[in-house]
Design a protein around this motif. Sequence first.
Motif, PDB file in Angstrom:
ATOM      1  N   SER A   5      -4.822   0.843   5.383  1.00 54.69           N
ATOM      2  CA  SER A   5      -5.205  -0.235   6.308  1.00 54.69           C
ATOM      3  C   SER A   5      -4.817   0.126   7.748  1.00 54.69           C
ATOM      4  O   SER A   5      -5.564  -0.166   8.681  1.00 54.69           O
ATOM      5  CB  SER A   5      -4.585  -1.569   5.892  1.00 54.69           C
ATOM      6  N   GLU A  37       0.836  -1.200   0.000  1.00 54.76           N
ATOM      7  CA  GLU A  37       0.000   0.000   0.000  1.00 54.76           C
ATOM      8  C   GLU A  37       0.872   1.251   0.000  1.00 54.76           C
ATOM      9  O   GLU A  37       1.951   1.256   0.579  1.00 54.76           O
ATOM     10  CB  GLU A  37      -0.884   0.038   1.243  1.00 54.76           C
ATOM     11  N   GLU A  45      -7.416   2.566   8.969  1.00 52.55           N
ATOM     12  CA  GLU A  45      -8.651   1.872   9.328  1.00 52.55           C
ATOM     13  C   GLU A  45      -8.525   1.241  10.715  1.00 52.55           C
ATOM     14  O   GLU A  45      -9.450   1.309  11.516  1.00 52.55           O
ATOM     15  CB  GLU A  45      -8.975   0.794   8.288  1.00 52.55           C
ATOM     16  N   LYS A  71      -4.456 -11.123  11.300  1.00 50.60           N
ATOM     17  CA  LYS A  71      -4.532  -9.685  11.598  1.00 50.60           C
ATOM     18  C   LYS A  71      -3.821  -9.370  12.919  1.00 50.60           C
ATOM     19  O   LYS A  71      -3.146  -8.357  13.030  1.00 50.60           O
ATOM     20  CB  LYS A  71      -5.986  -9.218  11.667  1.00 50.60           C
TER      21      LYS A  71
END
Length: 144
Positions: free
Chosen positions: A53, A34, A56, A99
């Motif tokens: 990300s 990214e 977020e 995650k």
Amino acid sequence: MYNARRNLLPPLPNTTQSVQEALNSIKYKSSKGEDMLLYNDFNSELVIICCKSNLEILCKSEMLYVNGTFEYCAKHFLQLFSVHGTFIVSKELDQDAEKFHGYYRINPETFTILVNIVEASIKKRDTNFRQAVSVEERLLITLR
């Protein structure tokens, strides 16, 4: 090594605008590919380095930690301001081992072992004025 750097990167900037132009020309990427340069406004001289990300995750964080300093700042800028967030007991991260590992750089099983090892050393008691920060939360903040 100096010649290799000089061939790969632009010359060192000498103004705020040249810093911002250099940031635009070098396409910094996260480990997931990214773009890391989220915002670069020449008028306000504001630069935000963060990938979407991570932003977020920051927006979903239960607690934010903010640090602003004038003493240690990149040349040509007035202040370095950092914002960090953490999931205290994150259902999203607890349910997804990948995650969790991506955010804390440790897998959940190893984290549980680590909590058991350090619990006696870092556990605090609640007081009449406030609830103590849990062992898990203290360790997650340290890891992040």
